[in-house]
Design an enzyme around this catalytic site. Structure first.
Site, short mmCIF file in Angstrom:
data_model
loop_
_atom_site.label_atom_id
_atom_site.label_comp_id
_atom_site.label_asym_id
_atom_site.label_seq_id
_atom_site.Cartn_x
_atom_site.Cartn_y
_atom_site.Cartn_z
CB THR A 248 14.93 28.65 21.62
OG1 THR A 248 14.72 29.83 20.80
CG2 THR A 248 13.68 28.23 22.19
CG HIS B 219 9.05 35.45 26.78
ND1 HIS B 219 8.75 35.12 25.37
CD2 HIS B 219 8.47 36.93 26.48
CE1 HIS B 219 7.99 36.06 24.95
NE2 HIS B 219 8.06 37.34 25.32
CE1 TYR C 260 5.82 31.93 24.76
CE2 TYR C 260 5.07 31.18 26.88
CZ TYR C 260 6.08 31.71 25.96
OH TYR C 260 7.26 31.98 26.71
CE LYS D 239 10.03 31.11 28.84
NZ LYS D 239 10.09 30.30 27.64
CG ASN E 16 13.35 28.61 27.13
OD1 ASN E 16 12.40 28.81 27.81
ND2 ASN E 16 13.37 28.53 25.88
CD GLU F 4 5.52 39.38 24.03
OE1 GLU F 4 5.53 38.43 23.07
OE2 GLU F 4 6.62 39.51 24.63
P1 ATP Z 1 10.41 33.06 24.04
O1 ATP Z 1 9.36 33.26 23.21
O2 ATP Z 1 9.80 32.24 25.14
O3 ATP Z 1 11.19 34.11 24.28
P2 ATP Z 1 11.89 31.97 21.91
O4 ATP Z 1 11.35 33.36 21.38
O5 ATP Z 1 13.40 31.88 22.08
O6 ATP Z 1 11.30 31.85 23.36
P3 ATP Z 1 9.64 30.52 20.69
O7 ATP Z 1 9.99 29.79 19.13
O8 ATP Z 1 8.92 31.78 20.40
O9 ATP Z 1 11.15 30.78 21.38
O10 ATP Z 1 9.01 29.50 21.70
C1 ATP Z 1 8.31 29.62 22.63
C2 ATP Z 1 8.92 28.85 23.71
O11 ATP Z 1 8.14 27.73 23.65
C3 ATP Z 1 10.24 28.60 24.09
O12 ATP Z 1 10.89 29.42 24.71
C4 ATP Z 1 10.13 27.16 24.84
O13 ATP Z 1 10.07 27.41 26.18
C5 ATP Z 1 9.24 26.57 24.17
N1 ATP Z 1 9.53 25.85 22.92
C6 ATP Z 1 10.13 26.06 21.93
N2 ATP Z 1 10.38 25.00 20.99
C7 ATP Z 1 10.22 23.95 21.96
C8 ATP Z 1 10.44 22.54 21.69
N3 ATP Z 1 10.86 22.10 20.40
N4 ATP Z 1 9.90 21.69 22.67
C9 ATP Z 1 9.58 22.23 23.68
N5 ATP Z 1 9.28 23.41 24.09
C10 ATP Z 1 9.67 24.26 23.04
MG MG Z 2 9.25 33.58 21.19
#
Ligand code: ATP
Ligand code: MG
Length: 139
Positions: free
Chosen positions: A92, A116, A50, A10, A113, A127
């Site tokens: 996450t 992805h 997303y 990212k 973070n 994807e």
């Molecule tokens: P990713 O899909 O990016 O691999 P993930 O599967 O661990 O991450 P998801 O729940 O799918 O987590 O959330 C997608 C992305 O949205 C997270 O990686 C993060 O960048 C963002 N995100 C998730 N929760 C929050 C939050 N509470 N505040 C801000 N951003 C968030």
């Molecule tokens: Mg995710």
């Protein structure tokens, strides 16, 4: 079973020149980078990618951070690659991520973070197809 998963390094990570360090963690975990490209996501690409989160309060912030700088899109291949990469990424929220995981090592916060990874084999296929053709992937 050998699988392929989709990864994004990212903007928070590319901005800090962490692509190589993150790739080292990926490769040390036994995952092979079989396709990779650096791209700047458009707003439309980030919103589509997303889409499942569009009702979440952080959606706007997520799209703006994902388009704020280049990303590196990747296809990773290996045994149980989808679950394995989720382990290698860590939780996450980096505060909850295990020692040695990419997010523990490098993530700034839950929104920035660093990586992805696909959360299922079906989503990995969807994807990967958003960014790569079969000819781009050299296993
Ligand atoms: P990713 O899909 O990016 O691999 P993930 O599967 O661990 O991450 P998801 O729940 O799918 O987590 O959330 C997608 C992305 O949205 C997270 O990686 C993060 O960048 C963002 N995100 C998730 N929760 C929050 C939050 N509470 N505040 C801000 N951003 C968030
Ligand atoms: Mg995710």
């Amino acid at each position: 079973m050998t699988e392929r998963t989709f990864s994004i390094i990212k903007p928070d990570a590319t901005e800090r020149n962490l692509t190589g360090k993150i790739n080292a963690v990926i490769e040390d975990a036994g995952l092979r980078i079989v396709a990779q490209r650096r791209v700047r996501l458009s707003q439309a690409q980030a919103e589509k990618f997303y889409e499942i989160h569009k009702e979440r309060p952080f959606f706007g912030e997520l799209v703006s951070t994902m388009t704020s700088a280049p990303v590196v899109v990747q296809v990773l291949e290996g045994d149980n690659a989808v679950a394995r990469y989720r382990e290698v990424m860590g939780a996450t929220n980096p505060d909850n991520a295990a020692e040695g995981t990419i997010r523990k090592l490098f993530a700034k916060n839950v929104g920035e973070n660093s990586v992805h990874g696909s959360d299922s084999l079906d989503n990995a296929k969807i994807e990967i197809a958003q960014f790569f053709t079969d000819a781009d992937i050299v296993g």
